[in-house]
Design an enzyme around this catalytic site. Structure first.
Site, short mmCIF file in Angstrom:
data_model
loop_
_atom_site.label_atom_id
_atom_site.label_comp_id
_atom_site.label_asym_id
_atom_site.label_seq_id
_atom_site.Cartn_x
_atom_site.Cartn_y
_atom_site.Cartn_z
CE LYS A 268 -3.62 2.50 2.36
NZ LYS A 268 -2.86 3.76 2.38
CG ASP A 270 1.10 7.45 2.62
OD1 ASP A 270 0.00 6.90 2.79
OD2 ASP A 270 1.69 8.09 3.49
#
Ligand code: MN
Length: 295
Positions: A268, A270
Site C-alpha cells: 500500500k 501513500d
C-alpha cells in the site's frame, strides 16, 4: 418439429384451448434487443406469482409461492413449472374454474432481463445457479435463482430459491408493501376488477413497434394490433444505467496477512487513490469518497 413446439408440448397438453383464453403459442414474435420478462399474479387454488423469463423462444417459468422479496435476507420458494409460450406475456384474465390453473391472472410486472456472470443462461440454469438482472416496473436490479434438493425424492417438483442480491434496488423491509400492490402494470386493474371483467383492457407490451425497442410481435390474428413499447423502452434505459458511484474497499491493518489461495497481496503506497469512470464517451475521476477531481 420446431424446437419451441417440442418445448411447449407440456404446456399444451395441460390445457384445453377451446375452454381457456390462455395463448396457445401460435403467434410469432421477432427477437427483441433484450430478453423480456413478466410476472403474473395468479389466484389459482393457491395465490402465487409466476416469474417468466424469455429464453430460446419460450418463457422459462417459476411459480413463486409467496411472491418475490426485495429483501436480500429472504429466500423465496420458486417452483419450476413448464415452459410457457411467449404470447403468454400479454395474457391477463381469468382461467375458467375446473381448467388447469383456474383463477385470475394479473400482469403484476414486466420489463427486460439480462443474464449476469460468465456462463450462458442455459448453462447457469443447468448448473442450478442462475444470476440475472431485472429491469421491470416493480422489480429491478440483481437476483439469483438457486436450485435446491428435492425432499428425499418424494417431491417430484424442481424447487428453486429466488433471492434478491444486495444492490441499490434491494429494500430490506420493503417486501410487504410491494406484495400488497394489487394493480396490473398492463391495465391498472385490481385482481377483483380482472375477475369481474371490468376496467381497461391490458396494454400488451410484447406487441411493440420496431423503432422503439426492437420488439416486434407479428400476429396472425387481425384483432392483435401493435401497441407502443413504452415500458420496454424505459426498462432498456434502466438496464444500461451505470451506478453513480462504487465505494472502494479500504485497506485494513492486521498483524499478519491472511493465507490461502483466495488472497493476493500488494504494497500500500501513500497517496491518492482515484476511480476512473467512463460513461457515454466522457471520463470522470472521483476520489474514494466520491468527490469529482476531473479538472
Ligand atoms: Mn400460475
Amino acid at each position: 418439429m420446431k424446437k419451441t413446439t417440442a418445448q411447449l408440448e407440456k404446456y399444451r397438453a395441460k390445457r384445453d384451448f377451446t375452454k381457456t383464453k390462455e395463448p396457445s403459442g401460435a403467434r410469432q414474435v421477432l427477437p427483441a434487443e433484450h430478453r423480456r420478462f413478466v410476472i403474473q399474479k395468479h389466484a389459482a387454488s393457491h395465490l402465487h406469482w409466476d416469474l417468466r423469463l424469455e429464453l430460446d423462444g419460450v418463457f422459462k417459468s417459476w411459480a413463486v409461492t409467496k411472491g418475490p422479496s426485495v429483501d436480500p435476507a429472504d429466500k423465496r420458494l420458486a417452483v419450476e413449472v413448464e415452459d410457457h409460450p411467449l404470447d403468454y406475456g400479454v395474457f391477463e384474465g381469468t382461467i375458467p374454474k375446473g381448467e388447469y390453473g383456474g383463477g385470475t391472472v394479473q400482469m403484476w410486472d414486466r420489463g427486460l432481463w439480462a443474464p449476469q456472470g460468465s456462463k450462458t443462461p442455459e448453462d447457469a440454469i443447468a448448473a442450478g445457479d442462475f444470476k440475472f438482472v431485472l429491469a421491470g416496473e416493480r422489480l429491478k436490479g440483481s437476483w439469483v435463482l438457486v436450485r435446491i434438493r428435492n425432499n428425499r425424492g418424494r417431491d417430484t417438483r424442481t424447487n428453486w430459491l429466488l433471492i434478491k442480491h444486495k444492490d441499490e434496488y434491494a429494500q430490506p423491509g420493503g417486501t410487504a408493501a410491494l406484495i400488497a400492490e394489487d394493480r396490473s402494470v398492463a391495465s391498472g386493474r385490481t385482481m377483483d376488477q380482472i375477475a369481474r371483467g371490468v376496467g381497461k383492457a391490458p396494454q400488451p407490451f410484447m406487441l411493440a413497434k420496431a423503432e422503439s425497442a426492437g420488439a416486434v410481435w407479428h400476429s396472425n390474428r387481425s384483432e392483435d394490433k401493435p401497441l407502443a413499447a413504452k415500458p420496454a423502452a424505459i426498462a432498456a434505459k434502466s438496464l444500461a444505467t451505470l451506478p453513480d458511484f462504487i465505494e472502494p474497499q479500504l485497506a485494513k491493518l492486521v498483524d499478519r496477512p491472511p493465507a490461502g489461495p483466495g488472497w493476493a497481496h500488494e504494497i500500500k503506497f501513500d497517496g491518492y487513490r482515484v476511480q476512473l469512470r467512463v460513461h457515454s464517451g466522457k471520463a470522470k475521476i472521483r476520489t474514494r469518497s466520491g468527490l469529482d477531481w476531473t479538472d
